[in-house]
Design a protein around this motif. Structure first.
Motif, PDB file in Angstrom:
ATOM      1  N   UNK A  93       0.954  -1.083  -0.041  1.00  0.00           N
ATOM      2  CA  UNK A  93      -0.005   0.004   0.073  1.00  0.00           C
ATOM      3  C   UNK A  93       0.897   1.224  -0.130  1.00  0.00           C
ATOM      4  N   UNK A  94       1.755   1.255   0.929  1.00  0.00           N
ATOM      5  CA  UNK A  94       2.675   2.454   0.904  1.00  0.00           C
ATOM      6  C   UNK A  94       3.533   2.792  -0.381  1.00  0.00           C
ATOM      7  N   UNK A  95       3.874   1.390  -0.996  1.00  0.00           N
ATOM      8  CA  UNK A  95       4.626   1.593  -2.571  1.00  0.00           C
ATOM      9  C   UNK A  95       3.665   2.192  -3.473  1.00  0.00           C
ATOM     10  N   UNK A  96       2.525   1.748  -3.747  1.00  0.00           N
ATOM     11  CA  UNK A  96       1.439   2.421  -4.431  1.00  0.00           C
ATOM     12  C   UNK A  96       1.298   3.604  -4.109  1.00  0.00           C
ATOM     13  N   UNK A  97       1.107   4.211  -2.862  1.00  0.00           N
ATOM     14  CA  UNK A  97       0.924   5.701  -2.569  1.00  0.00           C
ATOM     15  C   UNK A  97       2.038   6.749  -2.974  1.00  0.00           C
ATOM     16  N   UNK A 137       1.079   3.499 -12.714  1.00  0.00           N
ATOM     17  CA  UNK A 137       1.740   1.989 -12.191  1.00  0.00           C
ATOM     18  C   UNK A 137       0.909   1.732 -11.030  1.00  0.00           C
ATOM     19  N   UNK A 138       0.383   2.534 -10.220  1.00  0.00           N
ATOM     20  CA  UNK A 138      -0.534   2.143  -9.053  1.00  0.00           C
ATOM     21  C   UNK A 138      -1.925   1.179  -9.858  1.00  0.00           C
ATOM     22  N   UNK A 139      -2.513   1.555 -10.862  1.00  0.00           N
ATOM     23  CA  UNK A 139      -3.465   0.858 -11.691  1.00  0.00           C
ATOM     24  C   UNK A 139      -2.961  -0.358 -12.174  1.00  0.00           C
ATOM     25  N   UNK A 140      -1.871  -0.353 -12.855  1.00  0.00           N
ATOM     26  CA  UNK A 140      -1.272  -1.540 -13.387  1.00  0.00           C
ATOM     27  C   UNK A 140      -1.227  -2.571 -12.242  1.00  0.00           C
ATOM     28  N   UNK A 141      -0.834  -2.256 -10.901  1.00  0.00           N
ATOM     29  CA  UNK A 141      -0.538  -3.161  -9.776  1.00  0.00           C
ATOM     30  C   UNK A 141      -1.770  -3.555  -9.273  1.00  0.00           C
ATOM     31  N   UNK A 142      -2.864  -2.721  -9.297  1.00  0.00           N
ATOM     32  CA  UNK A 142      -3.898  -3.008  -8.759  1.00  0.00           C
ATOM     33  C   UNK A 142      -4.718  -4.132  -9.451  1.00  0.00           C
TER      34      UNK A 142
END
Length: 258
Positions: A241-245, A251-256
């Motif tokens: 969560x901290x990394x995506x923040x 990149x956040x959307x890709x990870x989710x």
């Protein structure tokens, strides 16, 4: 009686009833009777203790009621199992007039109509609890998993019924796909739980104890949806969560998505 005598009497009663800790009496001894701030603080402590005990008693009542219902359900299932076993024995021995000894023996065919009455009532305001209850019953009663979707759809209402109807025939026969579609419809997915936990704020009508309790529930549901049960999995959850923040939205959307 004087005001301080009445106050002392009330405090002693509350301590005797285990509503307040005994340390309150020590505080009351040195507390000036005209100190409004200290009186207000003491009153807040008393109210907090009372609310905590009321919440605890309510949880205990709910737990006892849940256990009672489960016991009744188990007793009902045991009675029907005994009746079924007795009837099968009668059929096997040919006791029932005109019966074929082979009738009623286990043929490997699961009769959905005989088990659908055990499916819990669907509640749109507590979809998670419904699925958890259903899965426990399915394991206890040894329902074939490929029949779960047929059993569960019989009690769907509202949005859940609409989502199930929109599924393809193939997907509607897969319990895991049905469950996932229903939970998504009610936004009961890990990301929704995470947002509820992060964005939940205290309402003016809430006490701080009630707010803390609801905040804890949102956190527990988030962890449960991510199958967090150990320190390592919790650590991984918080780090991700901290990394995506800290990364950009692409990149956040890709990870989710994974």
């Amino acid at each position: 009686m004087r005001k301080d005598e009445i106050k002392r009497y009330v405090l002693e009663y509350l301590v005797d009833e285990s509503i307040l800790p005994s340390t309150v009496l020590e505080t009351a001894i040195t507390m000036p009777t005209d100190n409004t701030f200290e009186l207000k603080r003491l009153e807040m402590e008393m109210n907090k203790e009372i609310r905590l005990k009321e919440m605890e008693r309510e949880r205990e009542r709910e737990e006892r009621e849940r256990e009672r219902k489960e016991r009744e359900m188990q007793m009902q299932m045991q009675r029907e199992a005994r009746e079924h076993e007795f009837r099968m024995k009668q059929l096997e021995l040919g006791v029932i007039k005109g019966s074929d000894p082979k009738i009623g023996l286990d043929t490997g065919v699961f009769d959905v109509s005989k088990h659908v009455k055990f499916v819990p009532k669907f509640q749109e305001d507590n979809v998670e609890k419904f699925f958890n209850h259903f899965e426990k019953l399915g394991e206890q009663l040894k329902w074939p998993r490929d029949k779960w979707s047929i059993l569960i759809q019989s009690n769907f209402t509202g949005k859940a019924q609409e989502v199930y109807s929109a599924l393809s025939i193939e997907d509607s026969m897969d319990y895991d796909k049905v469950k996932k579609a229903i939970l998504q419809a009610y936004e009961l997915v890990p990301e929704a739980y995470r947002q509820k936990f992060r964005k939940y704020r205290k309402a003016d009508t809430q006490t701080y104890v009630e707010f803390a309790y609801q905040k804890e529930r949102h956190f527990d549901r988030w962890c449960a949806s991510k199958k967090v049960s150990t320190f390592d999995t919790l650590r991984q959850l918080m780090l991700v969560e901290e990394f995506k923040r800290c990364v950009n939205d692409d990149i956040k959307t890709h990870l989710e998505e994974y």
